[in-house]
Design an enzyme around this catalytic site. Structure first.
Site, PDB file in Angstrom:
ATOM      1  N   CYS A   1       0.841  -1.198   0.000  1.00 54.24           N
ATOM      2  CA  CYS A   1       0.000   0.000   0.000  1.00 54.24           C
ATOM      3  C   CYS A   1       0.881   1.255   0.000  1.00 54.24           C
ATOM      4  O   CYS A   1       1.441   1.610  -1.026  1.00 54.24           O
ATOM      5  CB  CYS A   1      -0.973  -0.072   1.169  1.00 54.24           C
ATOM      6  SG  CYS A   1      -2.449   0.915   0.877  1.00 54.24           S
TER       7      CYS A   1
ATOM      8  N   HIS B   1      -3.688  -5.106   0.614  1.00 49.98           N
ATOM      9  CA  HIS B   1      -3.085  -5.654   1.839  1.00 49.98           C
ATOM     10  C   HIS B   1      -3.164  -7.182   1.835  1.00 49.98           C
ATOM     11  O   HIS B   1      -4.084  -7.756   2.428  1.00 49.98           O
ATOM     12  CB  HIS B   1      -3.804  -5.098   3.071  1.00 49.98           C
ATOM     13  CG  HIS B   1      -3.529  -3.646   3.300  1.00 49.98           C
ATOM     14  ND1 HIS B   1      -2.439  -3.203   4.004  1.00 49.98           N
ATOM     15  CD2 HIS B   1      -4.187  -2.544   2.869  1.00 49.98           C
ATOM     16  CE1 HIS B   1      -2.432  -1.876   4.022  1.00 49.98           C
ATOM     17  NE2 HIS B   1      -3.485  -1.454   3.334  1.00 49.98           N
TER      18      HIS B   1
ATOM     19  N   GLU C   1      -1.544  -9.229   3.468  1.00 50.74           N
ATOM     20  CA  GLU C   1      -1.350  -9.819   4.809  1.00 50.74           C
ATOM     21  C   GLU C   1      -2.680 -10.174   5.472  1.00 50.74           C
ATOM     22  O   GLU C   1      -2.732 -11.039   6.346  1.00 50.74           O
ATOM     23  CB  GLU C   1      -0.528  -8.873   5.700  1.00 50.74           C
ATOM     24  CG  GLU C   1      -1.216  -7.583   6.168  1.00 50.74           C
ATOM     25  CD  GLU C   1      -1.128  -6.425   5.190  1.00 50.74           C
ATOM     26  OE1 GLU C   1      -0.964  -6.682   3.980  1.00 50.74           O
ATOM     27  OE2 GLU C   1      -1.251  -5.258   5.628  1.00 50.74           O
TER      28      GLU C   1
END
Ligand code: GLN
Length: 546
Positions: free
Chosen positions: A384, A518, A520
């Site tokens: 990001c 994102h 993750e």
């Protein structure tokens, strides 16, 4: 029939109620049940989206675009069940819904009150949108005794009564502090905390007792006696070496057994739960075959909750590659000093990662870290904000656009990163302006991204298109695409309409990838995210070079 398990916490905060709930979810799943986990948060913000990471840690984003509490990340990582907007509610949202209804006239004639209007709204949330779950695990944020959580406790008390014993269970998480001078684990705070719950009409049937030592039998008996609970239902929850061992530990301590026994599902106890997945994860974490160092260059580095999902996803990348991932958290501002020694901290790094972030402070330091990684050919992963900084660095160093910058930091002659003013969500066009409300107005949630054939990310995902979760207000300016591509920055992932750059990579580098989303948030220990697996693999290769 859906059964409800309410999980409260007492004595102190930070006992790991989120992980306890997630681990119980995983255990019930391992016994073949469908679970859903929910969180009630007592604060007045409508959602945590506008809160500083210093206050609240990471904001976890769901596929359907909700900004939620980070415990929902634990729930997903332990159960693999994607969380939804309807899995997290705050006092702020409950009240704003109740007040909106009042203004519409929905309660016409009534005096609107905490009981029954607010408690009804809470109960509707807990029992709504459930489809086919066997168990709903509902975690109550905060600590019993807080003024703020009272309406939630009242609502779950009422639900306990309405659903009946067969369908509602109260689990309370407490702490047994070790008092060194007495050489004893103390049970009094637990007794008081249970009394506090009883005073609002809730009798827990299972106690989960956090403790740094084995709980002696007499202490367990005492807790059972004073708290009105069967002795077997006083479950020791000792500190674990890794959070991914918690489901195994809880199982050994009899937590799932007690839950099933409570609900009269004892016949299920004859079969052992399928815990192979957790045993394998614990084994890999405990006996890695090597180690890599990853430098995470960010702004909230002294508060690890701010990067919770990121740290977990990196650990998952380690599990996938059978290595331990050592994280070196570096405050990016240290690279802005002009001091040549400032970069020494990156020397031993086998990979450098710049995570998501907001605001100008520390941005130049992040750009300097990107430059270090690009020039020295250290694997680089920009997430990001980390992608945006990578593009600014390339524009400055490779295209010679000295003033390249982001409009997030103020007006600029060369807006390489600019405000996202229009995008497509499903069949709707979303529009934004600079002065808009800040709450819930970013580009949020899952969006499709088309991968370029033959690109590194195309190979990593092994798919022509992907869906990842977003949370950003700014975007890489497509008008600079051609100039950047000419100097070797490939735009290898784009939104389906070709308008929004989603992924950039530098093919002439061992591993240099920036993503606008994102990844993750979707990584799990039993299903590590391919980008993290690949990044850690590149770090392993780098570790062999240096
Ligand atoms: N501040 C940047 C934006 O809003 C990046 C956000 C992020 O890293 N999540 O676009």
């Amino acid at each position: 029939m859906t059964r409800f398990i309410f999980i409260t916490g007492g004595v102190v905060s930070s006992l790991g109620k989120g992980i306890a709930s997630a681990a119980l979810g995983a255990l019930l799943q391992a016994r073949g049940f469908k679970v859903r986990l929910r969180k009630l948060d007592p604060y007045l913000n409508v959602d945590p989206g506008t809160m500083s990471p210093y206050q609240h840690g990471e904001v976890y984003v769901t596929d359907d675009g909700a900004e939620t509490d980070l415990d929902l990340g634990h729930y997903e990582r332990f159960t693999g069940v994607p969380s939804r907007q309807s899995d997290n509610i705050t006092t702020g949202r409950i009240y704003s819904n109740v007040i909106a209804k009042e203004r519409r006239g929905d309660y016409l004639g009534a005096t609107v009150q905490v009981i029954p209007h607010v408690t009804d709204a809470i109960k509707e949330f807990i029992t709504g949108e459930l489809s086919d779950s066997d168990f709903v695990l509902c975690e109550i944020g905060g600590t019993v005794g807080d003024i703020e959580s009272l309406p939630f406790l009242e609502a779950i008390r009422q639900l306990g009564n309405e659903l009946g014993r067969e369908r509602a269970l109260f689990v309370h998480l407490t702490l047994l502090p070790w008092i060194a001078s007495a050489g004893e684990l103390k049970t009094k705070p637990t007794q008081h905390s249970v009394q506090e719950l009883q005073s609002v009409g809730i009798q827990p049937s299972i106690l989960l007792c956090r403790s740094e030592r084995e709980i002696p039998v007499p202490a367990r008996k005492k807790i059972a006696l004073f708290c009105n609970i069967r002795e077997e239902a006083v479950i020791p929850a000792l500190d674990a070496a890794t959070i991914y061992e918690v489901p195994l530990q809880y199982h050994r301590a009899g937590f799932d057994r007690e839950v099933l026994r409570y609900f009269g599902l004892a016949d299920q106890l004859a079969r052992a739960p399928e815990l192979g997945r957790w045993e394998e994860i614990a084994r890999r974490i405990k006996s890695p075959e090597g180690e890599v160092q990853i430098a995470v260059v960010g702004k909230y580095t002294h508060l690890l909750d701010a990067y919770k999902s990121l740290a977990e996803a990196l650990a998952h990348g380690g599990i996938a590659n059978n290595v331990k991932v050592r994280l070196n958290w570096i405050e990016s501002e240290q690279f802005e000093s002009g001091n040549p020694g400032a970069f020494d901290s990156l020397d031993g790094a086998h990979g450098i990662l710049v995570p998501g972030g907001f605001g100008e402070r520390g941005a130049e330091g992040k750009i300097a870290a990107v430059r270090y990684a690009r020039e020295r050919k250290v694997p680089y992963f920009g997430i990001c904000f980390g992608m945006q900084m990578a593009v600014i660095e390339a524009a400055r160093s490779l295209c010679g656009i000295a003033q390249a910058n982001s409009t997030e930091f103020g007006p600029t002659a060369e807006p390489i990163v600019g405000l996202l003013t229009e995008w497509v969500r499903g069949n709707r066009v979303e529009k934004r302006g600079m002065g808009d409300n800040k709450g819930g107005t970013m580009r949020l949630g899952a969006y499709d991204c088309v991968l370029k054939l033959g690109s590194r990310v195309g190979g990593i995902y092994d798919a022509p298109s992907i869906k990842e979760r977003h949370r950003h207000r700014f975007e890489v300016n497509i008008n600079y695409k051609e100039r950047l591509e000419r100097v070797g920055v490939s735009f290898s992932g784009m939104s389906p309409d070709g308008e929004l750059p989603e992924i950039i990579e530098i093919p002439d580098h061992p591993w240099f990838v920036g993503v606008q989303f994102h990844p993750e948030l979707k990584s799990k220990p039993f299903d590590p995210h391919p980008l993290f697996t690949s990044f850690i693999r590149a770090a392993v290769e780098q570790s062999r070079l240096v």
